[in-house]
Scaffold this motif. Structure first.
Motif, PDB file in Angstrom:
ATOM      1  N   THR A 259      17.380  50.622 -31.665  1.00 41.53           N
ATOM      2  CA  THR A 259      18.585  51.112 -31.009  1.00 41.53           C
ATOM      3  C   THR A 259      19.563  51.535 -32.107  1.00 41.53           C
ATOM      4  O   THR A 259      19.386  51.201 -33.284  1.00 41.53           O
ATOM      5  N   ALA A 260      20.594  52.244 -31.728  1.00 40.24           N
ATOM      6  CA  ALA A 260      21.620  52.644 -32.691  1.00 40.24           C
ATOM      7  C   ALA A 260      22.278  51.409 -33.303  1.00 40.24           C
ATOM      8  O   ALA A 260      22.610  51.391 -34.494  1.00 40.24           O
ATOM      9  N   GLU A 261      22.441  50.347 -32.499  1.00 39.41           N
ATOM     10  CA  GLU A 261      23.047  49.118 -33.016  1.00 39.41           C
ATOM     11  C   GLU A 261      22.151  48.471 -34.069  1.00 39.41           C
ATOM     12  O   GLU A 261      22.618  48.056 -35.129  1.00 39.41           O
ATOM     13  N   LYS A 262      20.847  48.410 -33.790  1.00 38.30           N
ATOM     14  CA  LYS A 262      19.922  47.834 -34.776  1.00 38.30           C
ATOM     15  C   LYS A 262      19.913  48.659 -36.058  1.00 38.30           C
ATOM     16  O   LYS A 262      19.876  48.115 -37.150  1.00 38.30           O
ATOM     17  N   ARG A 263      19.936  49.986 -35.926  1.00 43.37           N
ATOM     18  CA  ARG A 263      19.951  50.842 -37.108  1.00 43.37           C
ATOM     19  C   ARG A 263      21.219  50.593 -37.935  1.00 43.37           C
ATOM     20  O   ARG A 263      21.161  50.480 -39.155  1.00 43.37           O
ATOM     21  N   ALA A 264      22.369  50.488 -37.279  1.00 42.03           N
ATOM     22  CA  ALA A 264      23.620  50.240 -37.995  1.00 42.03           C
ATOM     23  C   ALA A 264      23.585  48.883 -38.699  1.00 42.03           C
ATOM     24  O   ALA A 264      24.002  48.758 -39.853  1.00 42.03           O
TER      25      ALA A 264
END
Length: 189
Positions: A86-91
């Motif tokens: 997810t975008a959160e995991k990537r960040a």
């Protein structure tokens, strides 16, 4: 007598005997990895994730990607698939990668690279250990390459006298045997 035995057998179907209560949902077949290389605070600029379909929204991409390939190409190369992020995991992974790069930069600044500009595996392992990353995090180090599972994502890259790189990615479905979850399998399954 036979009718009574049949009635008892039929009425007992589906009943549970005493013992521990069964959970309603399925249990994962694995234990989540412990976390390491986590920033003190979660990244403030977490992007919002778009909502995807049941397949993660990648079915059309996979179809286009495999359009010119032989039949069963996707099945035969499934071992190369990475866990989705997810975008959160990537960040969060990017924040972890920054911490890892800072520790590995210390190794580079101390000098002492060996053949081909590669640092001793013990020094790279010690740098990752300062962030709490050890064997239980799937740490793999070899020939200037490093990889670690932070408990959320994989961070992999190169650390040599001349370069320091990092990449944030998902764990591999079938990683290279003996290396941890973050090293792409060079063979097949």
């Amino acid at each position: 007598m036979a009718a009574a035995l049949f009635a008892i057998t039929v009425t007992a179907c589906g009943t549970q005997q005493g013992g521990p209560a069964q959970s309603a949902g399925p249990r994962p077949s694995f234990s989540p990895r412990p976390q390491c290389a986590q920033p003190a605070e979660a990244p403030a600029d977490l992007p919002s994730s778009p909502v995807r379909g049941a397949d993660g929204g990648h079915q059309k991409e996979r179809q286009e990607e495999n359009a010119d390939r032989p039949p069963h190409y996707a099945e035969n190369h499934a071992y190369r698939h990475q866990a989705p992020m997810t975008a959160e995991k990537r960040a969060r992974g990017q924040a972890s990668a920054e911490l890892i790069r800072a520790e590995l930069e210390k190794v580079r600044s101390e000098g002492g690279a060996g053949a081909y500009g590669v640092f001793a595996e013990e020094r790279v392992a010690a740098a990752l250990a300062r962030l709490g990353c050890g064997e239980e995090h799937g740490v793999y180090i070899g020939n200037g390459f490093y990889s670690v599972h932070t408990g959320i994502v994989c961070v992999s890259g190169r650390v040599t006298k001349d370069e320091l790189t990092s990449e944030v990615h998902g764990a591999y479905a079938e990683p290279q045997p003996g290396t941890g979850p973050c090293v792409e399998n060079r063979g097949g399954h």
